[in-house]
Design a protein around this motif. Structure first.
Motif, PDB file in Angstrom:
ATOM      1  N   VAL A  87      60.654  60.907  48.627  1.00 54.75           N
ATOM      2  CA  VAL A  87      59.527  61.128  47.737  1.00 54.75           C
ATOM      3  C   VAL A  87      60.033  61.007  46.306  1.00 54.75           C
ATOM      4  CG1 VAL A  87      57.759  62.764  46.990  1.00 54.75           C
ATOM      5  CG2 VAL A  87      58.456  62.680  49.389  1.00 54.75           C
ATOM      6  N   ASP A  88      59.437  60.097  45.539  1.00 53.52           N
ATOM      7  CA  ASP A  88      59.798  59.940  44.135  1.00 53.52           C
ATOM      8  C   ASP A  88      58.899  60.833  43.293  1.00 53.52           C
ATOM      9  OD1 ASP A  88      61.795  58.102  44.535  1.00 53.52           O
ATOM     10  OD2 ASP A  88      60.434  56.385  44.444  1.00 53.52           O
ATOM     11  N   VAL A  89      59.505  61.606  42.418  1.00 50.42           N
ATOM     12  CA  VAL A  89      58.738  62.463  41.516  1.00 50.42           C
ATOM     13  C   VAL A  89      59.238  62.236  40.104  1.00 50.42           C
ATOM     14  CG1 VAL A  89      58.277  64.239  43.240  1.00 50.42           C
ATOM     15  CG2 VAL A  89      60.316  64.401  41.837  1.00 50.42           C
ATOM     16  N   GLN A  90      58.371  62.487  39.161  1.00 51.80           N
ATOM     17  CA  GLN A  90      58.742  62.391  37.754  1.00 51.80           C
ATOM     18  C   GLN A  90      59.324  63.735  37.325  1.00 51.80           C
ATOM     19  OE1 GLN A  90      58.610  59.679  35.846  1.00 51.80           O
ATOM     20  NE2 GLN A  90      59.565  60.820  34.182  1.00 51.80           N
ATOM     21  N   ALA A  91      60.561  63.748  36.890  1.00 52.61           N
ATOM     22  CA  ALA A  91      61.198  64.982  36.447  1.00 52.61           C
ATOM     23  C   ALA A  91      60.677  65.361  35.075  1.00 52.61           C
ATOM     24  CB  ALA A  91      62.706  64.801  36.401  1.00 52.61           C
ATOM     25  N   HIS A  92      60.409  66.644  34.873  1.00 49.75           N
ATOM     26  CA  HIS A  92      59.980  67.132  33.568  1.00 49.75           C
ATOM     27  C   HIS A  92      60.516  68.541  33.372  1.00 49.75           C
ATOM     28  CE1 HIS A  92      56.903  68.614  36.345  1.00 49.75           C
ATOM     29  NE2 HIS A  92      56.740  69.599  35.501  1.00 49.75           N
TER      30      HIS A  92
END
Length: 107
Positions: A87-92
């Motif tokens: 699962v690709d997620v945008q890190a913040h």
């Protein structure tokens, strides 16, 4: 005086030997009662005692490694991830006030 001290030493040795024998016999009795308890519990519950299953697993692993069946990347113990597992997620960055429920930092 020598005779009295010899009798006293002999009596002390006999008392210490008797105490050691009682201690050793009590350890043997406790060990036997423990074995009987574990066996009765195993018979009543129908489950093998924990030490039996532990040694069985150890022997199975020993036999497996003795045959040369080391776990490898292609072996039965290795699970190759599929595209569904990734699962690709945008890190913040998580803001401190948001993480605390909008409370000010110095309260």
């Amino acid at each position: 005086m020598n005779f009295v001290s010899a009798i006293f030493r002999t009596a002390l040795k006999l008392v210490l030997i008797a105490a050691a024998a009682v201690f050793a016999l009590s350890l043997i009795v406790v060990a036997l009662l423990s074995v009987v308890w574990v066996l009765l519990k195993a018979l009543l519950t129908g489950r093998k005692p924990a030490f039996v299953t532990t040694f069985q697993r150890f022997n199975q692993a020993r036999q497996q490694f003795k045959r040369g069946d080391w776990p490898t990347r292609s072996g039965p113990g290795f699970v190759r991830p599929t595209s569904d597992d990734v699962v690709d997620v945008q890190a913040h960055e998580v803001q401190a006030q948001k993480a605390r429920g909008a409370l000010p930092l110095d309260h």
